[in-house]
Design an enzyme around this catalytic site. Structure first.
Site, short mmCIF file in Angstrom:
data_model
loop_
_atom_site.label_atom_id
_atom_site.label_comp_id
_atom_site.label_asym_id
_atom_site.label_seq_id
_atom_site.Cartn_x
_atom_site.Cartn_y
_atom_site.Cartn_z
N ILE A 1 -13.97 17.71 -11.07
CA ILE A 1 -14.77 17.48 -10.19
C ILE A 1 -14.26 17.93 -8.83
CG2 ILE A 1 -16.75 16.19 -9.11
CD1 ILE A 1 -16.99 16.73 -12.02
N GLU A 2 -14.76 19.25 -8.27
CA GLU A 2 -14.37 19.65 -6.96
C GLU A 2 -15.61 19.88 -5.99
OE1 GLU A 2 -11.24 22.75 -7.46
OE2 GLU A 2 -10.86 22.06 -9.73
N LEU A 3 -16.58 19.59 -6.41
CA LEU A 3 -17.91 19.94 -5.71
C LEU A 3 -18.94 19.03 -5.85
CD1 LEU A 3 -18.35 23.80 -6.52
CD2 LEU A 3 -17.69 22.71 -4.06
#
Length: 320
Positions: free
Chosen positions: A155-157
């Site tokens: 999860i990066e956004l």
């Protein structure tokens, strides 16, 4: 004298072999991401290479908060479903490779990123993943009938809320007959903005930290000190069970550095990180960039008990 020493020598060799096998059985290996370039090797081809122990199919780019779930596998199949992959997944699993679906990714793609609106939303997403990718039932499984081994959180956004609830809900689907494996791919700066609370649940079997595109905690040419300092923080971090060294498989795979030449990884980095009891192996981004990297490092990922003794490793780390 030589005849007397021979039984002792054979006993020592046997113990070293057992130690090596035990390390391997504990899961030290190579994880890789597959799915973000249509010109990369097929999923089955990646698994048949013999270099990988875990493959993350990337990515389910959007879901939750009323979004229609979107599986984006770049040029492999547009749009999904990608049901032809079912037989390839089963080949991978028959070879002892765990195949996971990766959530999120670092590119905005066509969605607004995964967002969980509430604990209930997280439970609904878990049910969707269970029925469409894991052991449940659905009439529209995007990857066909194959049952994946688990879910990877990259999860990066989007939102940083309720990922711990999703991990708990997914873990709740595990049974004695079939475990739902969970992995996380946080950035190396601590705490990770998105996944810190989730990791601290202790439910993740594997944490492959991205030691690249993060100058404060990655390897720079000739200087592993920042990487070692970050590894020292991650190894005892609450909730980290098996810790993997996440690296780009080619200099072009990382836009802000972190690439480690394989000969440097083998001679300088692995002897240090392997001394930690929760060392799990190496994660690579990605099969598209991995031309020869995994082949070069594969024999060394588990460590050589004749070379990498705890005493010598800790000494070399102290000098570094």
């Amino acid at each position: 004298m030589a005849a007397c020493l021979r039984p002792l020598f054979l006993a020592i060799i046997s113990l070293l072999m057992i130690s090596s096998l035990t390390r391997s059985s504990e899961g030290a290996g190579i994880a890789v991401y597959w799915g973000q370039n249509g010109n990369e090797v097929s999923l089955e081809g990646a698994c048949r290479s013999g270099y990988y122990d875990y493959v993350n199919i990337a990515f389910l780019v959007s879901f939750g908060s009323g979004q229609t779930p979107e599986l984006n596998l770049a040029g492999h199949c547009i749009p999904s479903p990608c049901t032809f992959l079912s037989s390839e997944i089963e080949v991978c699993q028959s070879l002892g490779i765990k195949v996971l679906l990766s959530l999120g990714g670092g590119s905005p793609g066509t969605g607004r990123g995964p967002i969980l609106a509430s604990p209930e939303d997280a439970r609904n997403v878990a049910a969707y993943l269970w029925n469409n990718y894991l052991g449940g039932q659905s009439s529209s499984r995007p990857l066909g009938d194959a049952i994946l081994d688990g879910i990877d959180f990259d999860i990066e956004l989007g939102s940083n809320l309720y990922w711990d609830d999703l991990a708990r809900a997914l873990s709740g689907y595990s049974t004695p007959e079939r475990k739902v494996y969970l992995s996380a791919a946080p950035q190396c700066p601590i705490p990770d903005h998105y996944l810190d609370t989730a990791i601290k649940t202790g439910l993740f079997d594997y944490v492959w930290v991205q030691f690249y595109n993060n100058p404060p905690c990655q390897y720079t040419s000739g200087d592993p000190s920042k990487l070692f300092a970050s590894w020292d923080q991650w190894a005892p971090y609450p909730g980290v069970n098996k810790l993997f060294l996440g690296l780009p498989a080619d200099p072009q795979a990382a836009y802000s550095g972190g690439y480690i030449p394989p000969e440097v990884l083998i001679s300088q980095i692995l002897p240090v990180v392997q001394s930690y009891p929760n060392y799990g192996g190496v994660m690579l981004w990605s099969t598209f960039y991995d031309q020869n990297y995994s082949r070069a490092i594969r024999p060394y990922v588990n460590g050589d008990p004749l070379t990498y003794t705890t005493k010598s490793v800790k000494k070399s780390h102290a000098v570094a």
